[in-house]
Write an enzyme that holds these catalytic residues in place. Structure first.
Site, mmCIF file in Angstrom:
data_model
loop_
_atom_site.group_PDB
_atom_site.id
_atom_site.type_symbol
_atom_site.label_atom_id
_atom_site.label_comp_id
_atom_site.label_asym_id
_atom_site.label_seq_id
_atom_site.Cartn_x
_atom_site.Cartn_y
_atom_site.Cartn_z
ATOM 1 N N GLY A 87 0.831 -1.187 0.000
ATOM 2 C CA GLY A 87 0.000 0.000 0.000
ATOM 3 C C GLY A 87 0.868 1.240 0.000
ATOM 4 O O GLY A 87 2.035 1.192 0.411
ATOM 5 N N GLN B 221 3.292 9.920 1.033
ATOM 6 C CA GLN B 221 4.548 9.152 1.071
ATOM 7 C C GLN B 221 5.431 9.410 -0.146
ATOM 8 O O GLN B 221 6.602 9.012 -0.153
ATOM 9 C CB GLN B 221 4.256 7.657 1.180
ATOM 10 C CG GLN B 221 3.611 7.266 2.507
ATOM 11 C CD GLN B 221 3.435 5.773 2.604
ATOM 12 O OE1 GLN B 221 2.441 5.237 2.137
ATOM 13 N NE2 GLN B 221 4.418 5.090 3.175
ATOM 14 N N CYS C 198 5.906 0.026 7.365
ATOM 15 C CA CYS C 198 5.571 1.219 6.582
ATOM 16 C C CYS C 198 6.772 1.585 5.727
ATOM 17 O O CYS C 198 7.892 1.654 6.236
ATOM 18 C CB CYS C 198 5.211 2.373 7.516
ATOM 19 S SG CYS C 198 4.767 3.886 6.653
ATOM 20 N N LEU C 199 6.531 1.816 4.437
ATOM 21 C CA LEU C 199 7.641 2.162 3.539
ATOM 22 C C LEU C 199 8.318 3.473 3.962
ATOM 23 O O LEU C 199 9.474 3.697 3.627
ATOM 24 C CB LEU C 199 7.138 2.279 2.094
ATOM 25 C CG LEU C 199 6.624 0.969 1.479
ATOM 26 C CD1 LEU C 199 6.012 1.241 0.110
ATOM 27 C CD2 LEU C 199 7.737 -0.069 1.373
ATOM 28 N N HIS D 135 -4.440 1.847 7.410
ATOM 29 C CA HIS D 135 -3.083 2.388 7.518
ATOM 30 C C HIS D 135 -2.883 3.527 6.504
ATOM 31 O O HIS D 135 -2.356 4.591 6.840
ATOM 32 C CB HIS D 135 -2.085 1.244 7.287
ATOM 33 C CG HIS D 135 -0.636 1.634 7.279
ATOM 34 N ND1 HIS D 135 0.276 1.141 8.189
ATOM 35 C CD2 HIS D 135 0.077 2.437 6.447
ATOM 36 C CE1 HIS D 135 1.474 1.659 7.929
ATOM 37 N NE2 HIS D 135 1.382 2.438 6.866
ATOM 38 N N GLU D 136 -3.326 3.279 5.251
ATOM 39 C CA GLU D 136 -3.130 4.291 4.198
ATOM 40 C C GLU D 136 -3.996 5.523 4.433
ATOM 41 O O GLU D 136 -3.542 6.653 4.216
ATOM 42 C CB GLU D 136 -3.427 3.707 2.811
ATOM 43 C CG GLU D 136 -2.577 2.508 2.399
ATOM 44 C CD GLU D 136 -1.101 2.638 2.696
ATOM 45 O OE1 GLU D 136 -0.571 3.769 2.737
ATOM 46 O OE2 GLU D 136 -0.457 1.602 2.923
ATOM 47 N N HIS E 30 -2.465 7.791 6.786
ATOM 48 C CA HIS E 30 -1.432 8.654 6.175
ATOM 49 C C HIS E 30 -2.039 9.960 5.665
ATOM 50 O O HIS E 30 -1.392 11.011 5.715
ATOM 51 C CB HIS E 30 -0.755 7.925 5.001
ATOM 52 C CG HIS E 30 0.397 7.051 5.386
ATOM 53 N ND1 HIS E 30 1.527 7.529 6.015
ATOM 54 C CD2 HIS E 30 0.616 5.728 5.198
ATOM 55 C CE1 HIS E 30 2.387 6.527 6.206
ATOM 56 N NE2 HIS E 30 1.857 5.420 5.725
HETATM 57 NI NI NI Z 1 2.754 3.554 5.748
#
Ligand code: NI
Length: 161
Positions: A46, A51, A88-89, A130-131, A134
């Protein structure tokens, strides 16, 4: 499509509420394509626009059934609770336990600007929550119930979100 640089923790864009997308312009469509490419290149499941440094309400996800795109996503209903491990990236090499709703129904626009509504459960529901976090400037660390190891990641083998 082009791979975009992923912004990491410390950048204020990750802690800022993202703006609604008024309509799907060519520029937004290109951004969505690039976000999908970036997610795949990073082995993520995701990705949210902040991000990649863009403060707009766009998320993409793929839990093995093809890419899902949601613009201006809104959680319409949520049920149950589950605690599981997330990565998380934008927060490399960290994994934490987070409590999320077990099932969610989310509305938004797809990449063509069509209103869609989808139901998700399990890790897909987790990834969407989660997204969407963000987009509100909320990171998994803000919800952390404790650190985990990569081995504790769910058996589906998620890499990051
Ligand atoms: Ni994340």
């Amino acid at each position: 499509m082009a791979k975009l640089p992923i912004v990491t923790i410390g950048d204020p864009v990750l802690q800022t509420r993202a703006q609604e997308v008024p309509r799907i312009t060519k520029k937004i469509a290109k951004l969505i394509d690039d976000m999908i490419e970036t997610m795949y290149e990073a082995d993520g499941i995701g990705l949210a626009a902040p991000q990649v440094g863009v403060g707009q309400r766009i998320i993409v996800a793929d839990l093995g059934e093809g890419p899902v795109v949601l613009v201006n996503p809104v959680i319409q209903s949520a049920q149950g609770e589950e605690i599981d491990v997330e990565g998380c990236l934008s927060i490399p090499e960290r994994w934490v336990y987070v409590k999320r709703a077990a099932e969610v129904e989310v509305s938004g626009l797809n990449e063509k600007g069509k209103q869609v509504r989808l139901k998700a459960e399990g890790y897909f529901a987790r990834a969407l929550q989660h997204e969407i976090d963000h987009l509100d400037g909320i990171l998994m660390l803000d919800r952390s119930l404790g650190e985990a190891t990569p081995e504790e990641l769910d058996d589906a083998g998620e890499e990051g979100e």
